[in-house]
Design a protein around this motif. Structure first.
Motif, PDB file in Angstrom:
ATOM      1  N   THR A   1      -1.041  -1.110   3.765  1.00  0.00           N
ATOM      2  CA  THR A   1      -1.668   0.204   3.881  1.00  0.00           C
ATOM      3  C   THR A   1      -2.843   0.112   4.848  1.00  0.00           C
ATOM      4  O   THR A   1      -3.387  -0.970   5.061  1.00  0.00           O
TER       5      THR A   1
ATOM      6  N   ASN B   1       2.167   2.217   6.778  1.00  0.00           N
ATOM      7  CA  ASN B   1       1.884   2.384   5.361  1.00  0.00           C
ATOM      8  C   ASN B   1       3.177   2.238   4.567  1.00  0.00           C
ATOM      9  O   ASN B   1       4.215   2.781   4.945  1.00  0.00           O
ATOM     10  N   GLY B   2       3.102   1.478   3.483  1.00  0.00           N
ATOM     11  CA  GLY B   2       4.250   1.301   2.608  1.00  0.00           C
ATOM     12  C   GLY B   2       5.167   0.147   2.962  1.00  0.00           C
ATOM     13  O   GLY B   2       6.119  -0.115   2.228  1.00  0.00           O
TER      14      GLY B   2
ATOM     15  N   GLU C   1       2.367  -3.665  -1.005  1.00  0.00           N
ATOM     16  CA  GLU C   1       2.693  -2.940   0.219  1.00  0.00           C
ATOM     17  C   GLU C   1       1.543  -3.054   1.200  1.00  0.00           C
ATOM     18  O   GLU C   1       0.431  -3.428   0.839  1.00  0.00           O
TER      19      GLU C   1
ATOM     20  N   LYS D   1       1.690  -1.314  -4.688  1.00  0.00           N
ATOM     21  CA  LYS D   1       2.405  -0.111  -4.236  1.00  0.00           C
ATOM     22  C   LYS D   1       1.780   1.145  -4.854  1.00  0.00           C
ATOM     23  O   LYS D   1       1.568   1.211  -6.059  1.00  0.00           O
ATOM     24  N   ASN D   2       1.458   2.080  -4.000  1.00  0.00           N
ATOM     25  CA  ASN D   2       0.816   3.341  -4.390  1.00  0.00           C
ATOM     26  C   ASN D   2      -0.521   3.128  -5.097  1.00  0.00           C
ATOM     27  O   ASN D   2      -1.012   4.025  -5.774  1.00  0.00           O
TER      28      ASN D   2
ATOM     29  N   GLU E   1       6.855  -3.289   2.976  1.00  0.00           N
ATOM     30  CA  GLU E   1       6.994  -4.220   1.860  1.00  0.00           C
ATOM     31  C   GLU E   1       6.383  -5.585   2.188  1.00  0.00           C
ATOM     32  O   GLU E   1       6.548  -6.103   3.290  1.00  0.00           O
TER      33      GLU E   1
END
Length: 171
Positions: free
Chosen positions: A152, A97-98, A150, A139-140, A100
Motif C-alpha cells: 500500500t 495498492n493491494g 499487501e 490486507k485492508n 500480494e
C-alpha cells in the motif's frame, strides 16, 4: 530564546537518530505494532515460490522467524528462517495498492529488497526498494489470524507499522 533553540536542536538530533537507525543482521520476529501477538508467517512450514505471507499468532515456529540481511545499497533482504532461499517479495513486482506479499526464491531484485525505517514511536515501516512510496500492511488494514499482507502507498498509518524483535533462536 535559547531554550527554544536548544529544544529545536534536540528535536533535529532525535530525528537524525531515528532516520539513521539501522537493523543489525540477524534473526527476527516481525510483529504488528498494534497487535504484537500477530507475527509475519508463511502459510506453510517450509515456504516456497508464491507462498502467501500472512499474520498469525506467535507459536514459536521457524516459519514465523526471518533472517534480515543488509545489502550493499543499504536495503535489506528478509528471508525465511524455515527456508532461507526464500524471501519476502512483491508478487509479480506489481507496484500498486493491494499487490500480494509472498515468498519467492530470493534473487536480489528490487521487489525482493526492503527499506526498513524506524519511526519516532519505535515501530518500523517496511518499504519495498523498487518503489519506496509503498510499504507492507495487513490486507485492508485488518489484523486477524491468517490475513495476508499487501502493498500500500506509504503514509502515516499505524496499520503499516511493525515491531522488529531480535529472536534468540538461531538455526
Amino acid at each position: 530564546m535559547m531554550k527554544k533553540i536548544f529544544v529545536l536542536m534536540v528535536a533535529i538530533f532525535a530525528m537524525a537518530l531515528t532516520a539513521s537507525a539501522q537493523i543489525a543482521e540477524g534473526t527476527y520476529m516481525i510483529s504488528h505494532a498494534d497487535y504484537p501477538a500477530h507475527v509475519l508467517t508463511t502459510k506453510n512450514a517450509k515456504p516456497g515460490n508464491r507462498e502467501a505471507v500472512v499474520l498469525t499468532k506467535w507459536a514459536r515456529k521457524d516459519n514465523q522467524l526471518w533472517q534480515i540481511k543488509k545489502n550493499a545499497d543499504g536495503t535489506y533482504a528478509i528471508l525465511s528462517l524455515a527456508n532461507p532461499a526464500y524471501g519476502i517479495n512483491v508478487c509479480e513486482a506489481l507496484m500498486q495498492n493491494g499487490a500480494e506479499i509472498i515468498t519467492w526464491n530470493w534473487t536480489g531484485y528490487a521487489n525482493e529488497n526492503w527499506k526498513i525505517e524506524k519511526q519516532s514511536n519505535g515501530a518500523y515501516l517496511i518499504m519495498v526498494a523498487q518503489d519506496k512510496s509503498f510499504c507492507i500492511r495487513p490486507k485492508n488494514g485488518k489484523v486477524s489470524d491468517n490475513v495476508p499482507l499487501e502493498l500500500t502507498k506509504a503514509k502515516s498509518d499505524r496499520k503499516m507499522e511493525w515491531n522488529i524483535t531480535k529472536a534468540s533462536r538461531q538455526k
